[in-house]
Design a protein around this motif. Structure first.
Motif, PDB file in Angstrom:
ATOM      1  N   TYR A 102       0.845  -1.187   0.000  1.00  0.00           N
ATOM      2  CA  TYR A 102       0.000   0.000   0.000  1.00  0.00           C
ATOM      3  C   TYR A 102       0.885   1.244   0.000  1.00  0.00           C
ATOM      4  O   TYR A 102       1.982   1.249   0.579  1.00  0.00           O
ATOM      5  CB  TYR A 102      -0.893   0.053   1.247  1.00  0.00           C
ATOM      6  N   PHE A 123      -4.156   0.779  -2.209  1.00  0.00           N
ATOM      7  CA  PHE A 123      -3.713  -0.558  -2.594  1.00  0.00           C
ATOM      8  C   PHE A 123      -2.878  -0.516  -3.871  1.00  0.00           C
ATOM      9  O   PHE A 123      -3.296   0.090  -4.863  1.00  0.00           O
ATOM     10  CB  PHE A 123      -4.948  -1.443  -2.798  1.00  0.00           C
ATOM     11  N   GLN A 135      -1.201  -7.178  -4.581  1.00  0.00           N
ATOM     12  CA  GLN A 135      -1.249  -8.308  -3.669  1.00  0.00           C
ATOM     13  C   GLN A 135      -0.635  -9.521  -4.356  1.00  0.00           C
ATOM     14  O   GLN A 135      -0.923  -9.800  -5.532  1.00  0.00           O
ATOM     15  CB  GLN A 135      -2.661  -8.663  -3.221  1.00  0.00           C
ATOM     16  N   TYR A 142      -9.151 -12.121   5.324  1.00  0.00           N
ATOM     17  CA  TYR A 142      -9.011 -10.697   5.133  1.00  0.00           C
ATOM     18  C   TYR A 142      -8.267 -10.020   6.265  1.00  0.00           C
ATOM     19  O   TYR A 142      -8.067  -8.827   6.244  1.00  0.00           O
ATOM     20  CB  TYR A 142     -10.387 -10.054   4.963  1.00  0.00           C
ATOM     21  N   TYR A 186     -16.673  -6.988   3.511  1.00  0.00           N
ATOM     22  CA  TYR A 186     -16.072  -7.146   4.820  1.00  0.00           C
ATOM     23  C   TYR A 186     -15.658  -5.746   5.272  1.00  0.00           C
ATOM     24  O   TYR A 186     -15.226  -4.933   4.466  1.00  0.00           O
ATOM     25  CB  TYR A 186     -14.844  -8.051   4.749  1.00  0.00           C
ATOM     26  N   PHE A 246     -13.608  -3.170   8.261  1.00  0.00           N
ATOM     27  CA  PHE A 246     -12.509  -3.142   9.212  1.00  0.00           C
ATOM     28  C   PHE A 246     -12.332  -1.729   9.781  1.00  0.00           C
ATOM     29  O   PHE A 246     -12.650  -0.742   9.131  1.00  0.00           O
ATOM     30  CB  PHE A 246     -11.189  -3.532   8.528  1.00  0.00           C
ATOM     31  N   GLY A 304     -13.468  -4.484   2.257  1.00  0.00           N
ATOM     32  CA  GLY A 304     -12.964  -5.458   1.310  1.00  0.00           C
ATOM     33  C   GLY A 304     -14.133  -6.199   0.706  1.00  0.00           C
ATOM     34  O   GLY A 304     -15.175  -6.371   1.348  1.00  0.00           O
ATOM     35  N   LEU A 305     -13.982  -6.622  -0.527  1.00  0.00           N
ATOM     36  CA  LEU A 305     -15.066  -7.333  -1.206  1.00  0.00           C
ATOM     37  C   LEU A 305     -15.024  -8.810  -0.860  1.00  0.00           C
ATOM     38  O   LEU A 305     -13.955  -9.415  -0.921  1.00  0.00           O
ATOM     39  CB  LEU A 305     -14.946  -7.175  -2.718  1.00  0.00           C
ATOM     40  N   SER A 306     -16.172  -9.383  -0.540  1.00  0.00           N
ATOM     41  CA  SER A 306     -16.207 -10.810  -0.278  1.00  0.00           C
ATOM     42  C   SER A 306     -16.063 -11.560  -1.598  1.00  0.00           C
ATOM     43  O   SER A 306     -16.543 -11.101  -2.634  1.00  0.00           O
ATOM     44  CB  SER A 306     -17.524 -11.196   0.405  1.00  0.00           C
ATOM     45  N   GLY A 307     -15.381 -12.689  -1.536  1.00  0.00           N
ATOM     46  CA  GLY A 307     -15.231 -13.524  -2.718  1.00  0.00           C
ATOM     47  C   GLY A 307     -14.105 -13.125  -3.629  1.00  0.00           C
ATOM     48  O   GLY A 307     -13.812 -13.807  -4.600  1.00  0.00           O
ATOM     49  N   GLY A 308     -13.479 -12.012  -3.332  1.00  0.00           N
ATOM     50  CA  GLY A 308     -12.389 -11.565  -4.198  1.00  0.00           C
ATOM     51  C   GLY A 308     -11.048 -11.710  -3.510  1.00  0.00           C
ATOM     52  O   GLY A 308     -10.952 -12.271  -2.422  1.00  0.00           O
ATOM     53  N   TYR A 309     -10.006 -11.230  -4.175  1.00  0.00           N
ATOM     54  CA  TYR A 309      -8.732 -11.246  -3.492  1.00  0.00           C
ATOM     55  C   TYR A 309      -8.739 -10.177  -2.425  1.00  0.00           C
ATOM     56  O   TYR A 309      -9.693  -9.430  -2.283  1.00  0.00           O
ATOM     57  CB  TYR A 309      -7.600 -11.044  -4.492  1.00  0.00           C
ATOM     58  N   GLN A 310      -7.653 -10.101  -1.679  1.00  0.00           N
ATOM     59  CA  GLN A 310      -7.716  -9.305  -0.462  1.00  0.00           C
ATOM     60  C   GLN A 310      -7.476  -7.829  -0.687  1.00  0.00           C
ATOM     61  O   GLN A 310      -6.765  -7.189   0.065  1.00  0.00           O
ATOM     62  CB  GLN A 310      -6.716  -9.839   0.556  1.00  0.00           C
ATOM     63  N   LYS A 311      -8.069  -7.236  -1.738  1.00  0.00           N
ATOM     64  CA  LYS A 311      -7.941  -5.801  -1.910  1.00  0.00           C
ATOM     65  C   LYS A 311      -8.819  -5.107  -0.889  1.00  0.00           C
ATOM     66  O   LYS A 311     -10.008  -5.362  -0.792  1.00  0.00           O
ATOM     67  CB  LYS A 311      -8.368  -5.372  -3.311  1.00  0.00           C
ATOM     68  N   VAL A 312      -8.215  -4.232  -0.135  1.00  0.00           N
ATOM     69  CA  VAL A 312      -8.923  -3.484   0.890  1.00  0.00           C
ATOM     70  C   VAL A 312      -8.847  -2.006   0.547  1.00  0.00           C
ATOM     71  O   VAL A 312      -7.767  -1.490   0.274  1.00  0.00           O
ATOM     72  CB  VAL A 312      -8.308  -3.764   2.276  1.00  0.00           C
TER      73      VAL A 312
END
Lengths: 112, 114
Positions: A35, A45, A48, A99, B32, B34, B94-102
């Protein structure tokens, strides 16, 4: 256990130069994310990686690249540095598809 | 694409008073949520997370947040703040079902006044 480590802590570069930032994830974590946090803003971001493959890329130019090594550590490379690249670069590691990410202390990059 | 809005850039509050830091998100799919805290010259520390289940989430340091799907909000609360809570707080989605882009909000600086 050691947390996420990043090196160097601080770095000063000149416009047009190249920089490499390094990150070691928490032991057992296979995911590393990068990031960029510009002063006064939230982290943005960049990339990843999971199991050495790129899983996602943010809206950054091709001057930014990264890779993940077999031991899951990672490097972020930035070419042709611009003044606007001055920021705190954060690395985060995670376990699998969770996550829950753990952040390192960051590398403060100053471009003059 | 998802986005996060933190409505207050700075929140001053007296020590031992309650505080609420507001966060609204925008997404067309399940998310999701945080909250992270950042102390000066440090990285981010996870305070709490909502992945599924109970909409009231309790975190570290006495913080809690409530997920409100109808209002697309995830406000952070603490009944009594301490000087040590002075820091910047970031809401993230973060989007559920996707990679961990937050995706992070722009942050709220909490200043606790003695």
């Amino acid at each position: 256990d050691a947390g996420v480590t990043q090196s160097p802590t601080h770095l000063i570069k000149t416009r047009g130069q190249h920089v490499t930032l390094r990150c070691s994830p928490i032991s057992g974590h296979k995911s590393v994310s990068w990031y960029q946090q510009v002063l006064g803003q939230g982290p943005q971001f960049i990339f990843q990686y999971y199991e050495k493959e790129e899983r996602g890329r943010g809206n950054f130019p091709d001057r930014f690249s990264a890779r993940q090594f077999p031991n899951y550590s990672s490097e972020l490379n930035v070419n042709a540095l611009l003044l606007g690249d001055s920021a705190l670069y954060l690395c985060a590691s995670g376990a699998g598809t969770s996550y829950e990410q753990y952040f390192g202390p960051g590398t403060r990059l100053t471009v003059t | 694409a998802q986005s996060v809005t933190q409505l207050d850039s700075q929140v001053p509050v007296f020590e031992e008073a309650p505080v609420e830091l507001r966060c609204n998100y925008s997404s067309s799919v399940s998310v999701y949520l945080f909250w992270y805290v950042q102390y000066p010259n440090q990285g981010l520390q996870l305070l709490l997370k909502y992945l599924s289940g109970s909409t009231l989430v309790k975190g570290i340091n006495g913080f809690e947040a409530e997920f409100n799907k109808s209002q697309t909000s995830f406000h952070l609360r603490k009944p009594s703040v301490h000087i040590s809570d002075t820091a910047e707080y970031f809401c993230a989605v973060g989007l559920s079902g996707g990679y961990q882009k937050v995706t992070f909000g722009t942050g709220t600086k909490l200043q606790v006044i003695p």
